[in-house]
Design an enzyme around this catalytic site. Structure first.
Site, short mmCIF file in Angstrom:
data_model
loop_
_atom_site.label_atom_id
_atom_site.label_comp_id
_atom_site.label_asym_id
_atom_site.label_seq_id
_atom_site.Cartn_x
_atom_site.Cartn_y
_atom_site.Cartn_z
N TRP A 102 0.81 -1.22 0.00
CA TRP A 102 0.00 0.00 0.00
C TRP A 102 0.84 1.27 0.00
O TRP A 102 0.52 2.22 -0.71
CB TRP A 102 -1.01 -0.03 1.14
CG TRP A 102 -2.07 -1.06 0.85
CD1 TRP A 102 -2.20 -2.28 1.43
CD2 TRP A 102 -3.07 -0.99 -0.18
NE1 TRP A 102 -3.24 -2.96 0.84
CE2 TRP A 102 -3.78 -2.20 -0.15
CE3 TRP A 102 -3.42 -0.02 -1.13
CZ2 TRP A 102 -4.84 -2.47 -1.03
CZ3 TRP A 102 -4.47 -0.30 -2.01
CH2 TRP A 102 -5.16 -1.50 -1.94
N ASP A 171 -0.91 6.70 6.55
CA ASP A 171 -2.07 5.92 6.11
C ASP A 171 -2.36 4.89 7.20
O ASP A 171 -1.57 3.97 7.42
CB ASP A 171 -1.72 5.23 4.78
CG ASP A 171 -2.80 4.26 4.31
OD1 ASP A 171 -3.84 4.14 4.99
OD2 ASP A 171 -2.59 3.62 3.25
N LYS A 195 -12.25 -1.18 7.14
CA LYS A 195 -11.62 -2.27 7.90
C LYS A 195 -12.05 -2.18 9.37
O LYS A 195 -12.89 -2.94 9.82
CB LYS A 195 -10.11 -2.22 7.74
CG LYS A 195 -9.70 -2.59 6.32
CD LYS A 195 -8.64 -1.70 5.80
CE LYS A 195 -8.42 -1.76 4.32
NZ LYS A 195 -8.69 -2.96 3.60
#
Ligand code: PMP
Length: 364
Positions: A102, A171, A195
């Site tokens: 990511w 992030d 999530k």
């Protein structure tokens, strides 16, 4: 039907109690007689909700008053573009610490808007966070970007880096609200909600006010944090339902005892799985270095090299028991158990029991 235990990496399990609340409120939101799904974003009803959700974020993370709390459409990846578009103009260059899939994607996106310096050497084997003493930080960077929890590779920061005054941007998509975080150490914290804190479509962004007013002229208004802040996250029609769900999930976290409780449970759940792996005499193998092992996403293999036939059998047997969405990301293969806030200790115990039995059956 067997009871389902969802270990998916995202969109991930939501707390059962939150579903009860959503069901209850779905067609008559707060006594308005209509659903939030058909309510104007300009009504007092929505304005109240907008404030309520910001307030619970501020309470849970103890967000200082010089930080704005924003809701933006476009999920996590929307922010991969928004971060450079809002910040890189300060010096034209940014530092990216790439520790998994990511942050790699985030760095690639940022290259469209300025110069990107890779702080740690590129690798195709992400198994830990390189020691900060080895980092090549640029003192002239507009910001330093990290991904505090790599969802695919299961690599989680166990420290907050010292960036020598350069704003730290994180992030936190896959470990948001899993533990207390000192927000004042960060310039920006962001993440997609699907999530730990809700459903897909919305990103939660927490930004220090002095970092506003630097957007590139090409930055679309809907990704511009300054414009979003001025409009209290109601510039256009926001992803209202996703914001609502985020609020209900965060209020649920508060009722459970807040982030200290989430952290305690996360440690307990992750330890159950990692301890079993460690005690399996190499039957199961966790590739990530111990100090960087994620408490949210636990990738593992059967055998150090990964026995694909056995892994397939493992996943099939797991599904038969209602233990679902355990397949590793297609990039890395193997197995991955995500143990987000909504996953209970009992569910993780059921997984660990199955892992034990599977090993006993196959390790002869
Ligand atoms: N960052 C991380 C750490 C993620 O795990 C994900 C999604 N899995 C993203 C960013 C991208 O989020 P989205 O799909 O909402 O764009």
């Amino acid at each position: 039907m067997v009871k389902i235990h969802n270990f998916g990496a995202g969109p991930a399990k939501l707390p059962e109690e939150v579903y009860d609340i959503i069901r209850e409120e779905l067609t008559n939101f707060e006594g308005s007689g209509i659903s939030l799904l058909e309510t104007s974003h300009r009504t007092q009803t929505y304005l109240r909700l907008n404030t309520e959700v910001q307030d619970v974020v501020r309470r849970l993370l103890n967000v200082p008053s010089n930080y704005k709390i924003l809701f933006l459409a476009g999920g996590g990846q929307g922010q991969f573009a928004a971060v450079p578009m809002n910040l890189i103009s300060r010096t034209g260059t940014a530092d990216y610490v790439v520790t998994g899939a990511w942050s790699e994607k985030a760095a690639k996106e940022a290259k469209k808007y300025g110069k990107v310096n890779l702080v740690v050497p590129p690798t195709d084997r992400y198994v830990g966070v390189p020691d900060q003493s080895t980092w090549n930080l640029d003192p002239n960077a507009s910001y330093v970007h990290i991904c505090t929890n790599e969802t695919v590779h299961g690599v989680e920061f166990d420290f907050i880096p010292d960036t020598k005054g350069v704003p730290l941007v994180a992030d936190m998509s896959s470990n948001f609200m899993s533990k207390k975080v000192d927000v004042s150490k960060f310039g920006v914290i962001y993440g997609g909600a699907q999530k730990n804190i809700g459903t897909s479509g919305v990103a939660l962004v927490i930004v220090r006010e002095d970092l506003l007013n630097h957007a590139l002229p090409i930055c679309p208004s809907i990704l511009d944090w300054t414009v979003t802040a001025k409009n209290d996250s109601i510039l256009n029609t926001p992803p209202m339902f996703a914001i609502y769900i985020m609020g209900r999930v965060l209020q649920w976290i508060e009722r459970q005892g807040g982030l200290d409780k989430m952290a305690e449970l996360a440690t307990k759940k992750a330890s159950l799985v990692y301890n079993l792996i460690e005690q399996s005499n190499g039957f199961y193998y966790a590739p990530v270095a111990k100090n960087s092992r994620s408490k949210m996403n636990i990738p593992f293999r059967i055998g150090a090299e990964g026995n694909e036939a056995l892994e397939k059998e493992f996943l099939k047997g797991a599904e038969a028991r209602g233990l679902i969405q355990l397949k590793g990301h297609r990039m890395v293969g193997g197995i991955r158990a995500s143990t987000y806030n909504a996953v209970t200790v009992e569910e993780v115990q059921a997984l660990v029991e199955y892992m034990k039995e599977f090993q006993e059956k196959h390790s002869k």
